[in-house]
Design an enzyme around this catalytic site. Structure first.
Site, PDB file in Angstrom:
ATOM      1  CB  CYS A  15     -36.568  90.562 -44.473  1.00  0.00           C
ATOM      2  SG  CYS A  15     -36.293  89.129 -45.491  1.00  0.00           S
TER       3      CYS A  15
ATOM      4  CB  CYS B 191     -28.545  89.875 -33.552  1.00  0.00           C
ATOM      5  SG  CYS B 191     -27.233  89.850 -34.786  1.00  0.00           S
TER       6      CYS B 191
ATOM      7  CB  CYS C 250     -28.460  95.584 -38.823  1.00  0.00           C
ATOM      8  SG  CYS C 250     -27.095  94.483 -39.231  1.00  0.00           S
TER       9      CYS C 250
ATOM     10  CB  CYS D 103     -36.929  81.896 -42.183  1.00  0.00           C
ATOM     11  SG  CYS D 103     -35.860  83.261 -41.737  1.00  0.00           S
TER      12      CYS D 103
ATOM     13  CB  CYS E 290     -32.453  94.279 -38.028  1.00  0.00           C
ATOM     14  SG  CYS E 290     -32.671  92.630 -37.368  1.00  0.00           S
TER      15      CYS E 290
ATOM     16  CD  GLU F 177     -40.910  86.138 -33.427  1.00  0.00           C
ATOM     17  OE1 GLU F 177     -41.955  86.533 -32.884  1.00  0.00           O
ATOM     18  OE2 GLU F 177     -40.223  86.878 -34.153  1.00  0.00           O
TER      19      GLU F 177
END
Ligand code: SF4
Length: 338
Positions: A329, A111, A115, A104, A118, A91
């Site tokens: 975020c 990933c 984290c 962004c 997230c 995205e």
């Protein structure tokens, strides 16, 4: 699979031109079509002969991936979904703000930094985006020609895909490319130390570091890579560089209720950053399913901000954008993967 044109330099495009029987100067024309006119198909390159375009299409793919979906938030933020193959998707989020339009962008499919707060980290790692996949996010969207800024803050850790991200930044900043000033670009990282040093030595774009907790042991509980690259070492490295000129460093601090939002954390943050030319951005935690975190109330965020600001460190609360379309975020996951 055919090689992609997007991401190639004029020198590389000259080789492409010669290979398909076009004159050498067609290399420059190709760069213009790709990065200045930002076409979405080879057929739009009308100053290249029809025969030349057919030969190009036989051997090469333009590299632009059109979005398969787009959602618009009540605040005007738009989230684009790009299919990347093998059922994966990434995205990109376009955030309008007065006369600015910031994109962004994502740098990886998923990933591997893991984290805990997230959505991207939760889905695991499914591969690096190529230079073309990264640049395509800038070209395939409706606002391509109106973009003013970009942040590498979408899905993935950009410094974990260093070569492709740096090549994309080269295209964005080169005279023959988008010709953007480095001041328009910010790369966000959790602090991948070896790559961060290379970035600071070779790139003039801004840097944003995901800090989130000044205490190493607590940070490790939500950001496992703290053990490999402690935040104290990341800050020590940043202190070796000059941020009084055009290049800026900022620290992202997502606030979790009762976890990192009290006076002790504010004071430890002040001690960590004291004397640095930097900014701290406080980010409201956006709830994601099954995560054991809560959102810090606004008044506590404001107290934290004031405590840090009063010690001479610029500290602001960042406005959340696109939360209703899961574009804020920490919320990006790529619909195909959910
Ligand atoms: Fe990766 Fe950034 Fe999410 Fe951490 S916050 S898991 S580095 S995308």
């Amino acid at each position: 699979m055919r090689e992609k044109l997007l991401g190639k330099t004029p020198t590389e495009l000259k080789e492409v031109a010669l290979k398909v029987g076009l004159p050498a100067f067609a290399g420059k024309q190709l760069a213009q079509w790709l990065y200045v006119r930002r076409v979405k198909s080879i057929d739009e390159m009308t100053n290249i002969s029809k025969v030349g375009r057919e030969r190009l299409k036989e051997e090469y793919d333009l590299g632009v991936i059109l979005p398969s979906a787009c959602q618009t938030s009540t605040d005007g933020t738009k989230k684009y979904l790009f299919p990347i193959g093998e059922g994966n998707a990434v995205e990109a989020v376009m955030i309008p703000d007065d006369d600015r339009k910031t994109l962004c962008v994502s740098s990886q499919v998923g990933c591997r930094m893991g984290c805990k707060f997230c959505m991207t980290g939760r889905q695991g790692f499914h591969g690096h985006l190529s230079v073309a996949d990264i640049l395509s996010q800038f070209i395939a969207i409706d606002e391509s020609m109106d973009l003013t800024n970009t942040v590498f803050m979408g899905m993935g850790e950009p410094l974990d895909n260093y070569d492709n991200v740096m090549k994309a930044i080269e295209v964005l900043t080169a005279d023959w490319g988008f010709a953007w000033s480095p001041k328009r670009i910010t790369l966000s990282t959790i602090g991948v130390l070896p790559a961060l040093k290379k970035y600071l030595d070779s790139c003039r774009c801004h840097i944003a570091v995901s800090l989130h907790n000044p205490f190493g042991e607590e940070r490790a509980q939500i950001m496992p890579f703290q053990k490999a690259w402690p935040i104290a070492d990341v800050v020590a490295l940043l202190r070796e560089y000059d941020f009084t000129g055009q290049r800026r460093v900022s620290f992202e601090y997502t606030m979790f209720k009762g976890m990192n939002d009290d006076k002790q954390h504010a004071d430890a943050l002040i001690r960590l950053l004291k004397g640095m030319e930097c900014r701290v951005n406080l980010i409201r935690f956006h709830k994601i399913p099954d995560a054991p975190f809560d959102t810090t109330p606004q008044v506590i965020m404001e107290n934290f901000r004031d405590r840090v600001s009063n010690q001479g460190i610029t500290c602001t609360i960042r406005a959340s954008r696109g939360e209703d379309i899961l574009a804020a975020c920490g919320m990006l996951a790529g619909e195909h993967n959910r």
